[in-house]
Scaffold this motif. Structure first.
Motif, short mmCIF file in Angstrom:
data_model
loop_
_atom_site.label_atom_id
_atom_site.label_comp_id
_atom_site.label_asym_id
_atom_site.label_seq_id
_atom_site.Cartn_x
_atom_site.Cartn_y
_atom_site.Cartn_z
N VAL A 29 0.85 -1.19 0.00
CA VAL A 29 0.00 0.00 0.00
C VAL A 29 0.88 1.24 0.00
CG1 VAL A 29 -1.73 1.30 1.29
CG2 VAL A 29 -1.84 -1.19 1.21
N ARG A 30 0.56 2.18 -0.88
CA ARG A 30 1.27 3.46 -0.96
C ARG A 30 0.35 4.56 -0.45
NH1 ARG A 30 2.08 5.44 -6.33
NH2 ARG A 30 3.18 7.05 -5.23
N SER A 42 -2.97 3.97 -2.70
CA SER A 42 -2.98 3.25 -3.97
C SER A 42 -2.09 2.01 -3.86
CB SER A 42 -2.50 4.16 -5.10
OG SER A 42 -1.20 4.63 -4.85
N LEU A 43 -2.16 1.16 -4.86
CA LEU A 43 -1.39 -0.07 -4.87
C LEU A 43 0.04 0.21 -5.32
CD1 LEU A 43 -1.25 -3.19 -4.70
CD2 LEU A 43 -1.94 -3.23 -7.11
N GLY A 44 1.00 -0.19 -4.51
CA GLY A 44 2.42 -0.10 -4.88
C GLY A 44 2.88 -1.44 -5.44
N THR A 63 6.92 -15.04 -8.80
CA THR A 63 6.29 -14.98 -7.48
C THR A 63 5.77 -13.58 -7.22
OG1 THR A 63 7.78 -16.70 -6.65
CG2 THR A 63 6.62 -15.36 -5.00
N PHE A 64 4.48 -13.47 -6.97
CA PHE A 64 3.83 -12.23 -6.58
C PHE A 64 3.59 -12.35 -5.08
CE2 PHE A 64 2.86 -13.02 -10.98
CZ PHE A 64 3.02 -11.77 -11.57
N PHE A 65 3.95 -11.31 -4.31
CA PHE A 65 3.87 -11.47 -2.86
C PHE A 65 3.56 -10.18 -2.13
CE2 PHE A 65 8.17 -10.12 -3.54
CZ PHE A 65 8.53 -9.41 -2.40
N VAL A 66 3.14 -10.36 -0.87
CA VAL A 66 2.94 -9.27 0.08
C VAL A 66 3.80 -9.62 1.28
CG1 VAL A 66 1.28 -8.11 1.58
CG2 VAL A 66 0.57 -8.86 -0.69
N SER A 69 4.86 -7.86 7.02
CA SER A 69 4.66 -6.58 7.71
C SER A 69 3.64 -5.67 7.01
CB SER A 69 6.00 -5.83 7.82
OG SER A 69 6.52 -5.56 6.54
N ASP A 70 3.26 -6.00 5.77
CA ASP A 70 2.29 -5.19 5.03
C ASP A 70 0.87 -5.75 5.10
OD1 ASP A 70 4.16 -3.33 4.14
OD2 ASP A 70 4.68 -4.52 2.38
N ILE A 71 0.71 -6.90 5.72
CA ILE A 71 -0.63 -7.50 5.79
C ILE A 71 -1.49 -6.77 6.79
CG2 ILE A 71 -1.89 -9.58 6.48
CD1 ILE A 71 0.11 -11.20 4.99
#
Length: 71
Positions: A29-30, A42-44, A63-66, A69-71
């Motif tokens: 998240v930005r 917005s989406l970073g 690999t797409f990931f979160v 610490s951003d969850i």
């Protein structure tokens, strides 16, 4: 948290970011930007190596990931 991606979205990311097998894409998240979901955020997206994956999806060797610490 689950990540899902359509075939069309995958093709867009591969083309726009020139992705290859073995690449990692981080979503976060930005503050700022324009979004219809939450005003002021917005989406970073960044090509980045994961530190502590909280959620991920691997498609075509990418690999797409979160981060945890951003969850």
């Amino acid at each position: 948290m689950n990540l899902n991606m359509s075939k069309e979205a995958l093709q867009w990311y591969k083309k726009e970011l020139e992705l290859e097998q073995g690449d990692h894409i981080r979503f976060f998240v930005r503050y700022g930007g324009c979004s219809s979901v939450q005003k002021g955020f917005s989406l970073g997206i960044s090509k980045d190596e994961p530190q502590r994956i909280g959620a991920s999806l691997e498609v075509d060797g990418i690999t797409f990931f979160v981060e945890e610490s951003d969850i």
